[in-house]
Design an enzyme around this catalytic site. Structure first.
Site, PDB file in Angstrom:
ATOM      1  N   SER B  55       0.843  -1.192   0.000  1.00  0.00           N
ATOM      2  CA  SER B  55       0.000   0.000   0.000  1.00  0.00           C
ATOM      3  C   SER B  55       0.880   1.245   0.000  1.00  0.00           C
ATOM      4  CB  SER B  55      -0.903  -0.005   1.237  1.00  0.00           C
ATOM      5  OG  SER B  55      -1.767  -1.104   1.178  1.00  0.00           O
ATOM      6  N   GLY B  56       0.248   2.396  -0.103  1.00  0.00           N
ATOM      7  CA  GLY B  56       0.979   3.657  -0.129  1.00  0.00           C
ATOM      8  C   GLY B  56       1.156   4.192  -1.533  1.00  0.00           C
ATOM      9  N   HIS B  57       0.740   3.410  -2.540  1.00  0.00           N
ATOM     10  CA  HIS B  57       0.810   3.859  -3.939  1.00  0.00           C
ATOM     11  C   HIS B  57      -0.577   4.196  -4.468  1.00  0.00           C
ATOM     12  CE1 HIS B  57       4.872   2.383  -3.831  1.00  0.00           C
ATOM     13  NE2 HIS B  57       4.483   1.139  -3.633  1.00  0.00           N
ATOM     14  N   LYS B 105       4.423  -6.013 -10.147  1.00  0.00           N
ATOM     15  CA  LYS B 105       5.512  -5.050 -10.287  1.00  0.00           C
ATOM     16  C   LYS B 105       6.816  -5.722  -9.851  1.00  0.00           C
ATOM     17  CE  LYS B 105       3.975  -1.606  -7.651  1.00  0.00           C
ATOM     18  NZ  LYS B 105       2.897  -2.369  -6.968  1.00  0.00           N
ATOM     19  N   ASP B 110       7.459  -8.770  -3.883  1.00  0.00           N
ATOM     20  CA  ASP B 110       6.254  -9.074  -4.668  1.00  0.00           C
ATOM     21  C   ASP B 110       6.461 -10.303  -5.549  1.00  0.00           C
ATOM     22  OD1 ASP B 110       4.381  -6.762  -4.096  1.00  0.00           O
ATOM     23  OD2 ASP B 110       6.142  -5.647  -4.734  1.00  0.00           O
ATOM     24  N   HIS B 216       9.260   4.023  -3.811  1.00  0.00           N
ATOM     25  CA  HIS B 216       9.378   3.876  -2.356  1.00  0.00           C
ATOM     26  C   HIS B 216      10.458   4.810  -1.827  1.00  0.00           C
ATOM     27  CE1 HIS B 216       8.308  -0.004  -4.233  1.00  0.00           C
ATOM     28  NE2 HIS B 216       7.391  -0.026  -3.301  1.00  0.00           N
TER      29      HIS B 216
END
Lengths: 328, 328
Positions: B55-57, B105, B110, B216
């Site tokens: 998360s955060g994107h 990605k 991931d 990031h």
């Protein structure tokens, strides 16, 4: 100052050109004087809805030009009112035989210039003044309450009414009524920097929050130490609910607006906290909207807006819209 | 740290609940394990498209769940890969008899976890790896190039293909092909702060820009003094064009992506500058998209992405989509 910028003097012009390129299917950019108009004009006999104000609040207002919202928007320089000739030219370009409704946020520069345009405009017209910000009564650039993110709701409701063929007096009445049942308050963690100024509009400490901030960085009610999100949401909703005094069970539209520099993840947290609180008090949160809808450049912060809905306002909020920044 | 936050441990959960409330017409939130799925399922015989990542994107990936894009998204904690059980549960929930395509990605966490899910998944499946970031070859969390905002384009193209009934191998081929003709590079003026860390991910001087930053906050190519927007755009496009080597007259999709803390006004300036430059070199910029599409929390900065379009990719890009963050 850290910005993508070649020259503060040409930023608005180049940015508007980029906007017009990106949304060429929806809008046309007019120059000298500057305004953004719907590409697909309304049929004759419909009210034209026009707004405008200083730039730096994008997507307000240019992002709301299109089917079901605005017929034109007049952008001023950053945080600076547009000029009367912009409003006049926009009105003459988009009027469709049923008059023009101006939607104006309550700031001294905007109200003065829209008044001057009104005085010169031969076409039948009326004005809806938006002053949804409950934070302070008078402010740096304002006599009376400021107009903030509730403007989006007024633009959506009035735009839908005009699209449906409601006449000028009816659109004006709906706009005034929407404004009267809408209240907002915002908070900021950081300032923003006007490109032509080059320095932050205000200073704020590392641990501080401005409660009730304006969308140009105007002071709010008080400066405090940062507190948990749930406490912030409660205090903002206390202020908004105390202004609106909705009856038990009232149907509400909740708008969670980012001021520019706050991640979506935090805005969705605010939404969750606000819905929980409103549900606890027995209100019906029937409609919600989240995003950077009315910004203050890159300011970190957010505002909460509530509108008391009835069947008519809910139907106009739900009506189709197709603009760069708002689809329904 | 200045954030809307009660508790970093529950931020993701509450934020996802807010997201699901805000977009209840489009998505459903599943818990234990966590994933977001389309409310209106695809008919049987269509490929299910699933993505996920830290998360955060936002709006990546949850904001792209819906008709014409993703069938499900698996959000990890901030900047942390989702776990294999999330991907497995999502695949089992949304598969519609024609297999599952994972869009991943290229980050070590991931790829490892999606590989583990793949190893356990009994349903027919394939994976498209996205690595559009030309800034650096290897990076903090990556072996090989990073996947950044080009992911949105892969999700749009593959989602449209799956919606149109193209089979799993065909969707995989289109995803790989889109990735191969897509290149991106980003720049940052500021860092971002992971809520659980509480301090900025990196330090950057008052007059500095990070050229080639990762989403990031990973280092890019070099740290420089801030320069005019037109110079930044030229340098980013130099890198992207040098990677893609488009032939003269090539049809291009241009994506101008805000990293979270940069105002829309500046993004539209970048768009205008990029389109001018590309037109000067004789390319056809046939499609553009602007906004905060793949963010790095509140990072101030932006990235430019180009995709070389042909008739097939252009038609898939143009196909209808209805998600929280992308409409076509």
């Amino acid at each position: 100052m850290k910005k993508f910028l070649d020259d503060a003097d040409t930023l608005l012009e180049h940015s508007l050109r980029g906007f017009a390129l990106a949304h060429a299917d929806l809008v046309q950019l007019h120059r000298a004087p500057t305004f953004v108009a719907r590409r697909a004009r309304k049929p004759q006999g419909h009210v034209a809805v026009i707004s405008g104000g200083g730039s730096g609040h994008e997507p307000l207002h240019i992002g709301y030009v299109g089917q079901g919202m605005l017929d034109a928007a007049c952008p001023g320089q950053v945080f600076t009112a547009p000029t009367p000739d912009q409003m006049l030219a926009a009105a003459q370009a988009v009027e469709a035989g049923a008059g023009v409704l101006f939607i104006v946020k309550n700031y001294s520069g905007d109200t003065m210039n829209f008044q001057m345009a009104s005085d010169m405009l031969a076409i039948q017209h009326m004005t809806v003044l938006v002053n949804d910000d409950v934070a302070v009564e008078n402010s740096t650039h304002t006599s009376g309450r400021r107009g903030v993110a509730g403007t989006v709701i007024v633009e959506k409701v009035v735009g839908a009414a005009a699209e449906a063929g409601i006449d000028l007096a009816g659109c004006k009445r709906l706009g005034d009524r929407t404004n009267a049942c809408t209240a907002s308050m915002g908070v900021a963690f950081s300032s923003c920097t006007v490109p032509a100024a080059g320095v932050p509009t205000f200073e704020i400490g590392a641990g501080e929050i401005e409660m009730g901030v304006g969308i140009h960085g105007e002071p709010g009610r008080r400066r405090e130490l940062i507190k948990p999100a749930s406490v912030i949401v409660d205090e903002v909703l206390d202020a908004v609910l105390s202004d609106l005094s909705p009856p038990p069970g009232q149907s509400l539209l909740l708008l969670v607006n980012g001021l520019g520099g706050t991640p979506l993840m935090e805005l969705y947290l605010l939404l969750q906290l606000a819905v929980q609180r409103l549900a606890r008090e027995g209100f019906q949160v029937d409609r919600v909207r989240v995003g950077n809808l009315t910004t203050a450049l890159e300011m970190a912060g957010a505002s909460l807006t509530l509108t008391m809905l009835d069947d008519e306002l809910r139907a106009l909020w739900d009506a189709p819209a197709r603009t760069a920044a708002f689809a329904a």
